[in-house]
Design a protein around this motif. Structure first.
Motif, short mmCIF file in Angstrom:
data_model
loop_
_atom_site.label_atom_id
_atom_site.label_comp_id
_atom_site.label_asym_id
_atom_site.label_seq_id
_atom_site.Cartn_x
_atom_site.Cartn_y
_atom_site.Cartn_z
N TYR A 69 4.23 -0.30 -7.31
CA TYR A 69 3.25 -1.34 -7.04
C TYR A 69 1.86 -0.74 -7.10
CZ TYR A 69 7.04 -4.34 -5.49
OH TYR A 69 8.17 -5.09 -5.45
N LYS A 70 0.96 -1.43 -7.79
CA LYS A 70 -0.43 -1.03 -7.86
C LYS A 70 -1.31 -2.22 -7.56
CE LYS A 70 0.19 2.65 -11.32
NZ LYS A 70 -0.24 3.15 -12.66
N LYS A 71 -2.37 -2.00 -6.80
CA LYS A 71 -3.33 -3.06 -6.55
C LYS A 71 -4.18 -3.28 -7.80
CE LYS A 71 -2.96 -4.72 -2.35
NZ LYS A 71 -2.83 -6.17 -2.07
N SER A 83 20.61 -4.87 2.62
CA SER A 83 19.21 -5.19 2.94
C SER A 83 18.36 -3.92 3.04
CB SER A 83 19.13 -5.96 4.27
OG SER A 83 19.81 -7.19 4.17
N GLY A 84 18.86 -2.82 2.52
CA GLY A 84 18.21 -1.53 2.68
C GLY A 84 17.21 -1.20 1.59
N PHE A 85 16.03 -0.71 2.00
CA PHE A 85 14.98 -0.32 1.06
C PHE A 85 14.27 0.92 1.60
CE2 PHE A 85 15.76 -4.71 0.22
CZ PHE A 85 15.56 -4.87 -1.15
N VAL A 86 13.73 1.72 0.68
CA VAL A 86 12.89 2.86 1.03
C VAL A 86 11.56 2.68 0.33
CG1 VAL A 86 12.60 5.36 0.92
CG2 VAL A 86 14.88 4.40 1.29
N PHE A 87 10.47 2.85 1.08
CA PHE A 87 9.13 2.72 0.53
C PHE A 87 8.41 4.05 0.63
CE2 PHE A 87 10.40 -1.20 2.66
CZ PHE A 87 10.35 -2.10 1.62
N LYS A 88 7.62 4.38 -0.36
CA LYS A 88 6.85 5.62 -0.36
C LYS A 88 5.40 5.32 -0.68
CE LYS A 88 6.48 10.21 -2.46
NZ LYS A 88 7.00 11.15 -3.48
N HIS A 89 4.51 5.89 0.14
CA HIS A 89 3.07 5.79 -0.11
C HIS A 89 2.47 7.16 0.18
CE1 HIS A 89 -1.06 4.49 -0.23
NE2 HIS A 89 -1.24 4.88 1.02
N GLY A 90 1.94 7.80 -0.84
CA GLY A 90 1.44 9.16 -0.65
C GLY A 90 2.58 10.07 -0.24
N GLU A 116 6.46 -7.48 9.13
CA GLU A 116 5.37 -7.40 8.16
C GLU A 116 4.93 -5.95 8.11
OE1 GLU A 116 2.28 -10.51 8.48
OE2 GLU A 116 3.49 -11.30 10.14
N MET A 117 4.94 -5.37 6.92
CA MET A 117 4.62 -3.94 6.78
C MET A 117 3.41 -3.78 5.87
SD MET A 117 8.54 -2.58 6.19
CE MET A 117 8.96 -3.97 5.13
N GLU A 118 2.37 -3.18 6.41
CA GLU A 118 1.21 -2.81 5.60
C GLU A 118 1.35 -1.33 5.30
OE1 GLU A 118 -2.43 -4.02 7.41
OE2 GLU A 118 -1.59 -5.93 8.07
N ILE A 119 1.74 -1.02 4.05
CA ILE A 119 2.00 0.35 3.63
C ILE A 119 0.91 0.72 2.64
CG2 ILE A 119 3.68 1.94 2.63
CD1 ILE A 119 5.86 -0.07 3.45
N GLY A 120 -0.10 1.46 3.11
CA GLY A 120 -1.25 1.70 2.26
C GLY A 120 -1.89 0.37 1.89
N PRO A 121 -2.12 0.12 0.60
CA PRO A 121 -2.80 -1.11 0.18
C PRO A 121 -1.86 -2.31 0.04
CG PRO A 121 -2.41 0.25 -1.72
CD PRO A 121 -1.92 1.04 -0.54
N ALA A 122 -0.56 -2.10 0.16
CA ALA A 122 0.41 -3.17 -0.11
C ALA A 122 0.92 -3.79 1.18
CB ALA A 122 1.58 -2.62 -0.92
#
Length: 250
Positions: free
Chosen positions: A248-250, A4-11, A136-142
């Motif tokens: 991911y892009k808005k 269930s592991g994930f890494v997210f990057k924003h900036g 619930e994670m709001e990471i930048g625009p996503a």
């Protein structure tokens, strides 16, 4: 990152959830992993780490200590009911953020909202603190939702139905059955239930998890795909391989 592991990057910010970057061995000393650890935790630069609950395939002491040693300013978000476990494992209290259902945490342009998960039912400690969470994670625009380990219950269904539609929803699909229960293996949503949970939120994309890493606790991801085609064809699917990057892009 497996299971269930994930890494997210924003900036310049990185946030990780439910990483298991060490070997998992049974009582006989044999590995329980189907594939090797992709890299040691000390190699990962990360700002925020979340754990959904205290089971070792989600909260791994060696992984958390390695991440803390490599990132001494890291913030570690966990259900408030397991905060003491982290302190006993050597994580300073100032690095820990304990959350309960409905509570929030924010770090620069990352916002985390916690909700109770049913594993196998909604569990709290003697002081009423949550032991199992989804986020619930709001990471930048996503907006990304990670259900953690859970079954469906009325409280979770009510929350999903009122949730703002996420860009991506990560759902466990390994299910439950007599044989797993007999081995004290707590099950999760079935592939069908996972799809329906995503449909309740109107998620733009679903990513299945918790089906590929632990021996004796796997399932076919094709069952999830067929249920998506039948019950939620308007929803998107991503099936990332170990270490695969999605953009991911808005």
């Amino acid at each position: 990152m497996g299971q269930s592991g994930f890494v997210f990057k924003h900036g310049d910010q990185k946030i990780a959830i439910d990483l298991v970057l060490s070997d998992l061995k049974d009582q006989d000393g044999k590995t329980r992993r189907y594939y090797e650890v992709p890299f040691p935790p000390e190699r990962l630069v990360v700002d925020v780490v979340l754990c959904t609950h205290g089971h070792r395939d989600h909260y791994d002491k060696k992984t958390i200590l390695g991440l803390y040693q490599a990132n001494p300013k890291i913030r570690i978000i966990v259900p408030e009911g397991i905060v003491q476990t982290l302190i006993e494992d050597g994580i300073p209290n100032e690095n820990i953020v304990g959350l309960n259902d409905g509570e929030h945490a924010a770090f620069e342009d990352i916002r985390i909202s916690a909700f109770s998960a049913a594993h196998p039912e909604i569990l709290k400690d003697e002081q009423g603190k949550d032991l199992n969470l989804g986020y619930e994670m709001e990471i930048g625009p996503a907006k990304i939702v990670h259900l953690g380990d859970t079954l469906l219950c009325e409280q979770l269904i009510d929350h999903l139905q009122t949730m703002e539609a996420p860009d991506c929803m990560i759902v466990p699909i390994n299910g439950q059955d007599y044989f797993r229960t007999a081995r004290n293996c707590i099950g999760n949503l079935s592939a069908y239930e996972a799809v329906m949970a995503g449909k309740m939120t109107r998620a733009r994309q679903l990513i299945p998890c918790h089906y590929d890493m632990i021996m004796g606790n796997t399932c076919s991801v094709l069952d999830f795909v067929s249920n998506m085609e039948e019950h939620y064809p308007e929803g998107g699917i991503a099936l990332p391989r170990l270490g695969e990057r999605l953009i991911y892009k808005k």
